[in-house]
Motif scaffolding. Structure first.
Motif, PDB file in Angstrom:
ATOM      1  N   GLU A  32      -5.481  10.316  -9.182  1.00 49.83           N
ATOM      2  CA  GLU A  32      -6.651  10.021  -8.572  1.00 49.83           C
ATOM      3  C   GLU A  32      -6.663  10.582  -6.978  1.00 49.83           C
ATOM      4  N   SER A  33      -5.327  10.740  -6.421  1.00 45.69           N
ATOM      5  CA  SER A  33      -5.331  10.841  -5.170  1.00 45.69           C
ATOM      6  C   SER A  33      -4.345  12.564  -5.082  1.00 45.69           C
ATOM      7  N   LYS A  34      -5.186  12.975  -4.171  1.00 43.65           N
ATOM      8  CA  LYS A  34      -4.523  13.952  -3.277  1.00 43.65           C
ATOM      9  C   LYS A  34      -3.768  13.911  -2.428  1.00 43.65           C
ATOM     10  N   THR A  35      -3.656  13.138  -1.797  1.00 46.16           N
ATOM     11  CA  THR A  35      -2.096  13.158  -1.318  1.00 46.16           C
ATOM     12  C   THR A  35      -1.105  12.173  -1.830  1.00 46.16           C
ATOM     13  N   LEU A  36      -0.763  11.510  -3.199  1.00 45.63           N
ATOM     14  CA  LEU A  36       0.373  11.156  -3.353  1.00 45.63           C
ATOM     15  C   LEU A  36       0.376  11.728  -4.829  1.00 45.63           C
ATOM     16  N   ALA A  37      -0.443  12.328  -5.363  1.00 39.56           N
ATOM     17  CA  ALA A  37      -0.444  13.249  -6.915  1.00 39.56           C
ATOM     18  C   ALA A  37       1.157  14.576  -7.276  1.00 39.56           C
ATOM     19  N   PRO A  38       0.705  14.920  -5.677  1.00 40.40           N
ATOM     20  CA  PRO A  38       1.318  16.484  -5.946  1.00 40.40           C
ATOM     21  C   PRO A  38       2.693  16.008  -5.759  1.00 40.40           C
ATOM     22  N   TYR A  39       3.277  14.953  -5.073  1.00 43.56           N
ATOM     23  CA  TYR A  39       4.034  13.937  -5.232  1.00 43.56           C
ATOM     24  C   TYR A  39       4.783  13.473  -6.661  1.00 43.56           C
ATOM     25  N   VAL A  40       4.602  12.849  -7.372  1.00 47.40           N
ATOM     26  CA  VAL A  40       4.482  12.830  -8.974  1.00 47.40           C
ATOM     27  C   VAL A  40       4.502  13.639  -9.147  1.00 47.40           C
ATOM     28  N   LYS A  41       3.568  14.703  -9.423  1.00 49.36           N
ATOM     29  CA  LYS A  41       4.043  15.933 -10.282  1.00 49.36           C
ATOM     30  C   LYS A  41       4.969  17.074  -9.959  1.00 49.36           C
TER      31      LYS A  41
ATOM     32  N   LYS B 296       1.406  -1.136  -0.236  1.00 51.04           N
ATOM     33  CA  LYS B 296      -0.145   0.541  -0.183  1.00 51.04           C
ATOM     34  C   LYS B 296       0.676   1.378   0.167  1.00 51.04           C
ATOM     35  N   LEU B 297       2.074   1.100   0.325  1.00 55.03           N
ATOM     36  CA  LEU B 297       2.660   2.384   0.487  1.00 55.03           C
ATOM     37  C   LEU B 297       3.709   3.093  -0.807  1.00 55.03           C
ATOM     38  N   ARG B 298       3.941   4.161  -1.564  1.00 51.09           N
ATOM     39  CA  ARG B 298       4.975   4.723  -2.537  1.00 51.09           C
ATOM     40  C   ARG B 298       5.528   5.340  -2.250  1.00 51.09           C
ATOM     41  N   LEU B 299       6.773   5.160  -2.690  1.00 56.79           N
ATOM     42  CA  LEU B 299       8.250   6.087  -2.536  1.00 56.79           C
ATOM     43  C   LEU B 299       8.497   6.140  -3.583  1.00 56.79           C
ATOM     44  N   TYR B 300       8.107   7.501  -4.168  1.00 50.24           N
ATOM     45  CA  TYR B 300       8.540   8.464  -5.627  1.00 50.24           C
ATOM     46  C   TYR B 300       9.280   8.302  -6.065  1.00 50.24           C
ATOM     47  N   CYS B 301      10.547   8.514  -6.963  1.00 50.84           N
ATOM     48  CA  CYS B 301      11.347   9.126  -7.513  1.00 50.84           C
ATOM     49  C   CYS B 301      11.873   9.341  -8.918  1.00 50.84           C
ATOM     50  N   LEU B 302      12.710   9.687  -9.296  1.00 48.49           N
ATOM     51  CA  LEU B 302      12.918  10.479 -10.301  1.00 48.49           C
ATOM     52  C   LEU B 302      14.568   9.648 -10.737  1.00 48.49           C
ATOM     53  N   ARG B 303      14.438   7.767 -12.105  1.00 41.84           N
ATOM     54  CA  ARG B 303      16.111   7.931 -12.261  1.00 41.84           C
ATOM     55  C   ARG B 303      16.258   8.103 -13.061  1.00 41.84           C
ATOM     56  N   LEU B 304      17.618   9.403 -13.048  1.00 42.29           N
ATOM     57  CA  LEU B 304      18.111  10.197 -14.191  1.00 42.29           C
ATOM     58  C   LEU B 304      19.270   9.419 -14.615  1.00 42.29           C
ATOM     59  N   SER B 305      19.930   7.962 -14.319  1.00 41.76           N
ATOM     60  CA  SER B 305      20.517   7.089 -15.077  1.00 41.76           C
ATOM     61  C   SER B 305      20.627   5.789 -13.877  1.00 41.76           C
ATOM     62  N   ASP B 306      21.728   4.786 -14.140  1.00 41.36           N
ATOM     63  CA  ASP B 306      21.932   3.673 -13.397  1.00 41.36           C
ATOM     64  C   ASP B 306      22.349   4.182 -12.277  1.00 41.36           C
ATOM     65  N   LYS B 307      23.400   5.658 -12.249  1.00 40.34           N
ATOM     66  CA  LYS B 307      24.376   5.592 -11.470  1.00 40.34           C
ATOM     67  C   LYS B 307      23.152   6.969 -10.539  1.00 40.34           C
ATOM     68  N   ILE B 308      22.368   7.419 -10.383  1.00 42.07           N
ATOM     69  CA  ILE B 308      21.580   8.599 -10.509  1.00 42.07           C
ATOM     70  C   ILE B 308      20.379   8.883  -9.882  1.00 42.07           C
ATOM     71  N   LEU B 309      19.695   8.517  -8.704  1.00 40.79           N
ATOM     72  CA  LEU B 309      18.567   8.812  -8.579  1.00 40.79           C
ATOM     73  C   LEU B 309      18.300   9.358  -6.920  1.00 40.79           C
ATOM     74  N   VAL B 310      16.913  10.063  -7.708  1.00 41.51           N
ATOM     75  CA  VAL B 310      16.610  11.366  -6.624  1.00 41.51           C
ATOM     76  C   VAL B 310      14.684  11.124  -6.151  1.00 41.51           C
ATOM     77  N   PHE B 311      14.840  10.691  -4.719  1.00 44.15           N
ATOM     78  CA  PHE B 311      14.181  10.860  -4.058  1.00 44.15           C
ATOM     79  C   PHE B 311      13.343  12.140  -4.471  1.00 44.15           C
ATOM     80  N   GLY B 312      11.922  11.277  -3.951  1.00 46.57           N
ATOM     81  CA  GLY B 312      10.842  12.566  -3.668  1.00 46.57           C
ATOM     82  C   GLY B 312      10.204  12.170  -2.530  1.00 46.57           C
ATOM     83  N   ASN B 313       8.570  12.159  -2.336  1.00 47.30           N
ATOM     84  CA  ASN B 313       7.972  11.626  -0.967  1.00 47.30           C
ATOM     85  C   ASN B 313       6.992  10.774  -1.856  1.00 47.30           C
ATOM     86  N   GLY B 314       6.219   9.922  -1.054  1.00 46.38           N
ATOM     87  CA  GLY B 314       5.223   9.457  -0.969  1.00 46.38           C
ATOM     88  C   GLY B 314       4.110   8.991   0.345  1.00 46.38           C
TER      89      GLY B 314
END
Length: 162
Positions: free
Chosen positions: A116-125, A88-106
């Motif tokens: 459709e999620s008021k909670t998760l959509a802002p993190y993904v956007k 049920k938990l989601r942690l969103y991130c941005l994979r720029l390459s095999d060597k660079i990962l940028v974490f967001g929230n979730g």
């Protein structure tokens, strides 16, 4: 409303560097904020353990594409950990390459899709916008990805949807 934020280096490993988004005026990075929401002993302990084991695996092997389920638009690098079915938990991130990962929230998946999620959509956007900004800066030469590093201006401003 304007939102200012930056990308900060969190951890360096042999095969990958972990970065996280840090919103101006906030004390914690987005990754730290994610873990703050689910303290030890909460009902999501097992799922947090799964996410941590994925992060450990990525730290060891690199941010390989197969470790992420795509969540944004094709090619923008936005993904989610874990890719395990049933969590049920989601942690969103941005994979720029095999060597660079940028974490967001979730957070807790509370709808069929993140849009459709008021909670998760802002993190993904936020990550989708960040991906767009980074692509634009790479294209115009004001940012480069060098091995495990993002070199250039890591400060961003975006217009947040009301």
């Amino acid at each position: 409303m304007k939102q200012e934020y930056s990308i900060e280096l969190l951890e360096e490993y042999e095969n990958v560097n972990f970065y996280s988004i840090k919103i101006a005026g906030k004390e914690l990075t987005e990754l730290e904020s994610f873990f703050e929401k689910f303290p030890e002993g909460c009902e999501y302990d097992n799922e947090i353990d799964v996410i941590i084991s994925w992060i450990d695996q990525i730290a060891e092997r690199g941010a390989l594409e197969r470790y992420f389920r795509p969540e944004g638009k094709y090619g923008d690098g936005v993904g989610v950990i874990p890719i395990d079915v049933g969590n049920k938990l989601r942690l969103y991130c941005l994979r720029l390459s095999d060597k660079i990962l940028v974490f967001g929230n979730g957070g807790v998946k509370d709808s069929r899709i993140w849009q459709e999620s008021k909670t998760l959509a802002p993190y993904v956007k936020l990550l989708i916008d960040t991906s767009r900004f980074i692509s634009s800066r790479i294209k115009d030469g004001t940012m480069v990805l060098v091995d495990k590093e993002i070199v250039g201006n890591l400060n961003f401003t975006r217009n947040e949807e009301e």
